[in-house]
Design an enzyme around this catalytic site. Structure first.
Site, PDB file in Angstrom:
ATOM      1  CE  LYS A  24      -7.511   6.869   2.036  1.00 26.21           C
ATOM      2  NZ  LYS A  24      -7.920   6.644   0.894  1.00 26.21           N
TER       3      LYS A  24
ATOM      4  CB  SER B 131      -5.072   4.869  -0.754  1.00 25.56           C
ATOM      5  OG  SER B 131      -5.938   5.646  -1.115  1.00 25.56           O
TER       6      SER B 131
ATOM      7  CE  LYS C 130      -6.290   1.751   1.821  1.00 29.17           C
ATOM      8  NZ  LYS C 130      -6.955   1.583   0.529  1.00 29.17           N
TER       9      LYS C 130
ATOM     10  CB  SER D  49      -9.475   3.296  -0.410  1.00 27.14           C
ATOM     11  OG  SER D  49      -8.089   3.853  -0.148  1.00 27.14           O
TER      12      SER D  49
END
Length: 276
Positions: free
Chosen positions: A52, A49, A226, A110
């Site tokens: 992202k 993730s 992140k 997320s």
């Protein structure tokens, strides 16, 4: 004596560089781009993730972007996360959600549903599939423009379709660039966010708070960025921290556990700041 002299001239950072369990790591001085730590920094790995960050970067780079424009949540987004067993912002089909709220829903819990909504909104084409594919193309174009030479995206959320990879160095370059956006910076440093969406009937729905998966926030100046995790990708984190007015950014990829990831990043942060 010669040997001692030669050793004495070695770069100061080489001697005390920490050992991390993650397979790859990289830290840079955000202001100058100078490398502060490197471990297999150019080896391609799954990004999970952390992908992202690029989705957000592409959205925030749109010309005449209106963060308050609304996106109607489609059944396709819900079907997608169910079929993939993906992390979710628990968006409700039919609700109208702003672009700003979708950024929070994507970056904090997320949410792959929020990522898909953004890709669908900002991609071009006549179908959801065409628009999301077009958006992924924009992610790859952006990667090239940022000098991310060992990166390729095949998804908007990091759920790889076989060709989604990057390196610690490339992801750190991306984070450094993304953190120049005040909107991005504000989103990723929030530990929690409560969205108020508009239902099909026009009433207001107060969503359950979205909690940031980045548990390091607030620790010794941590301001982002992140997390990522997956069966193959293991545990990843792209991070940024500011201490005494100085900022570092970095990445760890393929840590063996969430606890080891945290341990690795704390070591790298402390070491990075010691080199400034």
């Amino acid at each position: 004596m010669l040997t001692t002299g030669a050793l004495g001239m070695a770069p100061a950072h080489a001697a005390g560089a920490p050992t991390i369990t993650a397979k790859g790591g990289f830290v840079m001085n955000s202001a100058t781009g100078k490398t502060l730590f490197t471990k297999a920094a150019d080896t391609k790995r799954l990004t999970a993730s952390t992908t992202k960050i690029m989705t957000a970067k592409v959205v925030l780079s749109q010309s005449n972007l209106n963060l308050d424009s609304k996106v109607t949540i489609k059944k396709a987004y819900s079907d997608y996360i169910v079929s993939r067993g993906a992390s979710s912002a628990r968006l409700i089909v039919g609700d109208k959600v702003t672009v700003r709220q979708l950024l929070y829903g994507m970056m904090l819990p997320s949410g792959c549903d929020a990522a898909m909504a953004l890709a669908d909104k900002f991609g071009s084409g006549s179908t959801v599939s065409a628009r999301t594919k077009n958006f992924i193309g924009k992610m790859n174009t952006m990667a090239k423009s940022l000098g991310m030479t060992k990166t390729h995206f095949d998804s908007f959320d990091g759920i790889s379709n076989g060709s989604n990879y990057s390196t610690p160095r490339d992801l750190t370059k991306l984070a450094r660039s993304a953190m120049k956006s005040s909107t991005f910076k504000t989103v990723v440093k929030d530990t929690s966010y409560t969205a108020k969406t508009i239902t099909k009937t026009g009433s207001t729905r107060t969503m359950a708070p979205w909690k940031n998966t980045n548990t390091l926030l607030g620790w010794n100046g941590t301001i982002g960025v992140k997390t990522g995790s997956g069966t193959e990708a293991k545990y990843c984190l792209v991070f940024a921290a500011t201490r005494s007015g100085k900022t570092i950014v970095g990445t760890v990829l393929t840590s063996s556990s969430a606890a080891k990831r945290t341990e690795d990043v704390k070591k790298l942060m402390n070491y990075g700041f010691s080199q400034l």
